[in-house]
Design a protein around this motif. Structure first.
Motif, short mmCIF file in Angstrom:
data_model
loop_
_atom_site.label_atom_id
_atom_site.label_comp_id
_atom_site.label_asym_id
_atom_site.label_seq_id
_atom_site.Cartn_x
_atom_site.Cartn_y
_atom_site.Cartn_z
N VAL A 1 8.00 14.63 -1.77
CA VAL A 1 7.17 14.98 -0.61
C VAL A 1 8.00 15.88 0.30
CG1 VAL A 1 5.83 14.09 1.33
CG2 VAL A 1 6.02 12.76 -0.79
N ASP A 2 7.53 17.08 0.51
CA ASP A 2 8.26 18.06 1.32
C ASP A 2 7.62 18.16 2.69
OD1 ASP A 2 9.66 20.16 2.39
OD2 ASP A 2 9.15 21.60 0.80
N PHE A 3 8.40 17.84 3.73
CA PHE A 3 7.90 17.95 5.10
C PHE A 3 8.03 19.37 5.64
CE2 PHE A 3 8.22 13.45 4.66
CZ PHE A 3 7.23 12.94 5.48
N GLY A 4 8.63 20.26 4.87
CA GLY A 4 8.77 21.65 5.29
C GLY A 4 9.85 21.89 6.31
N LYS A 5 10.51 20.83 6.75
CA LYS A 5 11.57 20.94 7.75
C LYS A 5 12.32 19.61 7.76
CE LYS A 5 8.42 19.44 11.41
NZ LYS A 5 7.76 19.81 12.69
N VAL A 6 13.49 19.61 8.33
CA VAL A 6 14.23 18.36 8.50
C VAL A 6 13.52 17.54 9.58
CG1 VAL A 6 16.40 17.30 9.18
CG2 VAL A 6 16.41 19.39 7.82
N VAL A 7 13.28 16.27 9.29
CA VAL A 7 12.64 15.36 10.23
C VAL A 7 13.55 14.16 10.44
CG1 VAL A 7 10.26 16.06 9.77
CG2 VAL A 7 11.34 14.32 8.32
N SER A 8 13.35 13.46 11.54
CA SER A 8 14.26 12.36 11.90
C SER A 8 13.45 11.26 12.56
CB SER A 8 15.34 12.87 12.85
OG SER A 8 16.12 11.82 13.36
N GLY A 9 13.37 10.12 11.90
CA GLY A 9 12.62 9.02 12.48
C GLY A 9 12.34 7.94 11.46
N THR A 10 11.22 7.26 11.62
CA THR A 10 10.88 6.14 10.75
C THR A 10 9.78 6.54 9.77
OG1 THR A 10 9.43 5.36 12.56
CG2 THR A 10 11.58 4.32 12.33
N VAL A 11 10.01 6.25 8.51
CA VAL A 11 9.02 6.56 7.47
C VAL A 11 7.84 5.61 7.63
CG1 VAL A 11 8.58 6.59 5.00
CG2 VAL A 11 10.80 7.36 5.88
N ARG A 12 6.63 6.17 7.55
CA ARG A 12 5.41 5.38 7.70
C ARG A 12 4.43 5.77 6.62
NH1 ARG A 12 1.69 6.85 12.66
NH2 ARG A 12 0.91 8.35 11.13
N PHE A 13 3.75 4.78 6.02
CA PHE A 13 2.69 5.10 5.07
C PHE A 13 1.67 3.98 5.03
CE2 PHE A 13 6.12 3.25 2.45
CZ PHE A 13 5.46 2.18 1.86
N ALA A 14 0.50 4.31 4.54
CA ALA A 14 -0.55 3.34 4.25
C ALA A 14 -1.09 3.67 2.87
CB ALA A 14 -1.66 3.41 5.30
N LEU A 15 -1.43 2.65 2.11
CA LEU A 15 -1.90 2.91 0.75
C LEU A 15 -2.93 1.89 0.34
CD1 LEU A 15 0.64 1.66 -1.92
CD2 LEU A 15 0.98 1.25 0.50
N THR A 16 -3.68 2.26 -0.68
CA THR A 16 -4.62 1.36 -1.33
C THR A 16 -4.11 1.11 -2.74
OG1 THR A 16 -6.45 2.27 -0.04
CG2 THR A 16 -7.00 1.00 -2.03
N ALA A 17 -3.84 -0.16 -3.04
CA ALA A 17 -3.24 -0.47 -4.34
C ALA A 17 -3.52 -1.93 -4.68
CB ALA A 17 -1.74 -0.21 -4.32
N GLU A 18 -3.34 -2.27 -5.95
CA GLU A 18 -3.48 -3.64 -6.39
C GLU A 18 -2.30 -4.47 -5.88
OE1 GLU A 18 -5.99 -5.08 -8.09
OE2 GLU A 18 -7.03 -3.15 -7.79
N PRO A 19 -2.51 -5.78 -5.64
CA PRO A 19 -1.40 -6.64 -5.23
C PRO A 19 -0.24 -6.55 -6.22
CG PRO A 19 -3.48 -7.83 -5.08
CD PRO A 19 -3.78 -6.53 -5.77
N GLY A 20 0.96 -6.49 -5.67
CA GLY A 20 2.15 -6.42 -6.51
C GLY A 20 2.59 -5.02 -6.86
N THR A 21 1.77 -4.01 -6.58
CA THR A 21 2.17 -2.62 -6.82
C THR A 21 3.38 -2.30 -5.94
OG1 THR A 21 -0.10 -1.98 -7.30
CG2 THR A 21 1.43 -0.21 -6.75
N THR A 22 4.36 -1.61 -6.51
CA THR A 22 5.56 -1.29 -5.75
C THR A 22 5.61 0.19 -5.41
OG1 THR A 22 6.89 -0.91 -7.73
CG2 THR A 22 6.86 -3.15 -6.84
N LEU A 23 6.24 0.47 -4.29
CA LEU A 23 6.52 1.85 -3.88
C LEU A 23 7.95 1.87 -3.39
CD1 LEU A 23 5.02 4.55 -3.72
CD2 LEU A 23 4.57 4.09 -1.32
#
Length: 818
Positions: free
Chosen positions: A294-316
């Motif tokens: 995943v390319d943010f197009g620039k250097v970024v600095s902070g906390t990674v955040r995401f939301a996803l839809t997945a089956e229980p037990g799916t890993t990221l």
């Protein structure tokens, strides 16, 4: 309105039944013992209450050892505390009224105890009860107080697997989180905490103590207010995503470091990755193992955040890195997320930095993906622009780089360490003083760093692992810190602030005096004498270190004189005069420069711009040599640079050994012909010297050297000309100099009681800009016809080096150039 800092605390220290401290310590019966197995622990706290009506204001204050996130009715209101010394804590404050409601309300706190040292936290010397995890908070609602006590409920946050830093040099802590173990509504008023346990009130028990349960207590002392604003929270979205199938990975294992798994995926895909597609919410990750870059197009600095839809037990599994290469993972903070199958959302608790987010995951849909930048604020107002687009880019990129490295302290880089180095910060601070109306961090960082070892020298890092007094320090970093105190004197004119720091400054100088010889020079200074990442010889008698020491003596004497302390000023000037006399041994008449080193009484042939520039800044060179010194510093053709960190992290598939990186350089170049050039950090000293030598008009061209850093990474300035970290605040000197030396805006008297404006455009057709002062914004516009000044204070306008200054009253004035 906030709770007055002088008001006694109603909140009591609380924690879970399990603590990280026991009593007594085997090696010290007067202290508690920190449990080495109680590390990276997280505890959740809740307290509910009823309101008939919402008050106009509801001030709160809160702190924790080591970290917290505060929620009121499920809305995040604060996180902290700021980094601090070992025997102190800072509290945060704010207003909860906007998120309160009539009826049922809940205060919830996520609290975390690191246990082991990190780049931004050191364990507190414990009492028998405190120092192993604690929280204190209070909220005023009308006439009532919601304060931490045993009416609060808690639960151990078992969803996180405790982790330790993977390396010493880059001590990032992996975050391993199983969302199936945590109800996503735990912070909301609707959540039922009936089966949670009552919080344990922690009294401070120690020798001679009386068992106080409220601040102030040992080991934290008087808990003081946060000295800087809350950090920003600005989500940065990705630009593109590439998805590549990875076939050789085994099933995910929580015991396997995420970095190992990501490295294996990168090695398999190599450079043969799919073409990137534009990022969009709802991006589907196909079944099977895949690597997402995943390319943010620039250097970024902070906390990674995401939301996803997945089956229980799916890993990221993922990490934010400078570059999608295996070497970058050696210094990355990783995360391992296991989906609960509903309301799956994650935000890392520790910040990280980079341009690329690497992800490995099973079948899932990414509904949200961002890095929430949590940086110190930069209000609008100051600016710089000129006729050269390159310099405009250099200036803007420098500001962005300082922003990315300005958290709760000035840090070296967000991508690798996040340490608050004692010496690096002088550049960050210098940029903020001319380009940011909010000077709170510029004022606070020198105070944060003013925690000397028992012998008086400052640790090389403030409020972090390498601040341990048992670790070797970088002596010259204390001297750069002295310059940052001198900056406070010049720019703020705050006598109380500078006066409070002067005793620490004196003790730093007195540490150095034990190495003085009869010749007035420092010899065989112990510790890690660094000077710069360029290979300046520093062993035995270092001319560069002596020059930096002389500059610090002059800075100290000037500040002591200003504060009316003539005795200390005279002491410093006496040492300065004797050092200047001894320094003559380094002068090379043929090369028009000062040599770098003396070994066993013999001056060695190596020459650098570091030594000569520092000597000019220290005012230890005869005036009749100025023309020759200026010629030497402006002759760039014989200068070369190289850095031992060129291969560190992002620029090679592996890092050099620590011993090789930090060993004192031994000349292996033609010392009779070549000159060691400065890396971006030490160029702040070189540019200061050239300005003092009347060559400020050459600085626009010298600032164009930073174009090579833009070529290497156009969104942030890297650590050295040759490589290093991709984002290093100490490389941002041009963002200061284009305002300070090209437009020529400097305080003529402490606190900008008067301002000196000496524009030196060199080959530029025009330039304009504005800087903050304690009295308001000051703007200057210069072209080939006139100078426009809009100043809130009296002005000394210097149009040429060989002409007297023109005095101007406050206000807006245009002066023709004739």
């Amino acid at each position: 309105m906030s709770i007055p800092a002088t008001q006694a605390w109603r909140g009591q220290w609380i924690w879970s039944a399990r603590s990280g401290v026991g009593a007594p310590a085997p090696d010290n019966p007067m202290n508690g013992a920190l449990d080495p197995e109680y590390y990276d622990r997280r505890v959740l706290f809740r307290r509910s209450f009823e309101l008939d009506e919402v008050p106009d204001e509801a001030p709160f204050r809160i702190t924790a050892d080591s970290r917290y996130v505060l929620y009121v009715n499920g809305v995040e209101l604060s996180r902290g505390p700021v980094r601090h010394g070992q025997r102190e804590l800072r509290y945060d404050h704010g207003d909860a009224a906007p998120v309160l409601r009539a009826g049922h309300n809940t205060v919830a706190v996520f609290a975390r105890f690191y246990g082991g040292r990190t780049a931004w936290w050191l364990p507190t010397p414990t009492t028998f009860t405190l120092g192993g995890g604690s929280l204190v908070a209070e909220l005023r609602v009308g006439q009532e107080w919601i304060a931490t006590d045993d009416s609060w409920r808690y639960r151990e946050a078992t969803a996180w697997t405790p982790s330790r830093p993977l390396t010493t040099i880059s001590p990032q802590i992996p975050e391993v989180f199983d969302a199936r173990e945590l109800d996503p509504q735990w912070a909301s008023p609707e959540y039922d905490d009936g089966d949670w346990d009552a919080a344990r009130v922690v009294a401070s028990i120690h020798v001679g103590g009386i068992g106080r349960t409220r601040p102030p207590v040992d080991p934290y002392g008087a808990v003081l207010a946060r000295p800087i604003p809350q950090l920003t929270a600005a989500p940065q979205d990705p630009e593109t995503v590439s998805v590549t199938t990875v076939t050789s990975l085994a099933e995910p294992d929580l015991l396997e470091p995420a970095a190992t798994r990501l490295t294996a995926a990168l090695r398999e895909t190599g450079e043969n990755r799919t073409d990137p597609d534009a990022w969009h919410p709802g991006l589907t990750i196909p079944a099977g193992d895949h690597l997402l870059v995943v390319d943010f197009g620039k250097v970024v600095s902070g906390t990674v955040r995401f939301a996803l839809t997945a089956e229980p037990g799916t890993t990221l599994i993922g990490a934010l890195v400078e570059t999608p290469k295996p070497a970058a993972l050696a210094s990355a903070q990783t995360f391992h997320y296991t989906a609960r199958g509903r309301a799956d959302a994650f935000e890392a608790h520790d910040p990280s930095g980079g341009r690329y987010l690497l992800l490995i995951g099973g079948a899932a849909t990414l509904d949200d993906l961002a890095v929430v930048e949590r940086l110190r604020p930069r209000p609008t107002g100051p600016y710089f622009a000129c006729s050269d687009p390159l310099l405009n880019r250099v200036h803007a990129t420098g500001l962005r780089t300082v922003d990315l490295t300005a958290h709760d302290a000035y840090i070296d880089c967000p991508t690798r360490e996040q340490r608050a180095w004692t010496g690096d910060s002088v550049v960050h601070q210098s940029v903020d003083l001319v380009a940011n109306p909010d000077w709170s961090l510029a004022r606070w960082h020198p105070v944060l760093a003013a925690r000397p070892r028992p012998d008086g020298l400052l640790p090389m890092v403030a409020a972090g692992d390498a601040a341990d007094p048992g670790i070797v320090s970088i002596p010259d970093w204390s001297l750069h810190w002295m310059r940052s105190v001198h900056n406070l004197y010049r720019y703020t004119g705050d006598a109380d602030l500078v006066g409070a720091l002067l005793p620490t400054a004196e003790n730093v100088l007195r540490w150095f005096t034990s190495f003085l010889g009869r010749d007035g020079l420092l010899h065989d200074v112990t510790g890690w004498v660094l000077v710069d990442w360029s290979p300046v010889p520093v062993s035995a008698t270092s001319a560069a270190l002596n020059a930096l020491f002389a500059r610090a003596l002059a800075d100290f004497a000037e500040m002591a004189d200003w504060l009316g302390d003539s005795g200390r000023a005279r002491w410093a000037w006496t040492l300065h005069t004797k050092l200047a006399q001894g320094f003559e041994v380094f002068w090379d008449e043929e090369r028009w420069a000062y040599r770098d080193q003396m070994v066993d009484g013999v001056v060695q042939p190596s020459v650098s711009e570091h030594t000569t520039a520092a000597a000019v800044c220290a005012e230890i060179v005869p005036t009749e040599r100025h023309v020759r010194l200026r010629t030497f510093l402006l002759n760039r053709s014989p200068m070369f640079t190289r850095s031992p960190v060129a291969a560190h992290g992002s620029d090679a598939d592996g890092a050099p050994a620590a011993a090789a990186m930090f060993a004192a350089p031994i000349p292996d170049w033609d010392t009779a012909q070549l000159v060691v050039g400065a890396q971006p950090f030490f160029r702040y000293v070189v540019h200061d010297a050239l300005a003092l030598l009347g060559a400020a008009d050459r600085l626009p061209d010298l600032c164009r050297d930073w174009g090579k850093l833009l070529d290497a990474g156009p969104t942030a300035l890297r650590e050295t000309w040759e490589g290093g970290s991709a984002c290093h605040g100490w490389s941002a000197t041009p963002s200061r100099d284009l305002l300070v030396y090209v437009l020529g805006i400097t305080p003529a008297e402490p606190g900008y009681a008067r301002v000196r404006i000496a524009p030196r455009l060199g080959d530029l057709e025009w330039a304009r800009g504005a800087v903050p002062t304690p009295h308001g914004l000051l703007e200057v516009r210069v072209d080939d016809l006139s100078v426009l000044v809009d100043s809130p204070v009296p002005v000394d306008l210097s149009l040429r080096e060989d002409q007297p200054s023109i005095s101007l009253p406050p206000g807006r004035r245009m002066v023709p150039l004739t």
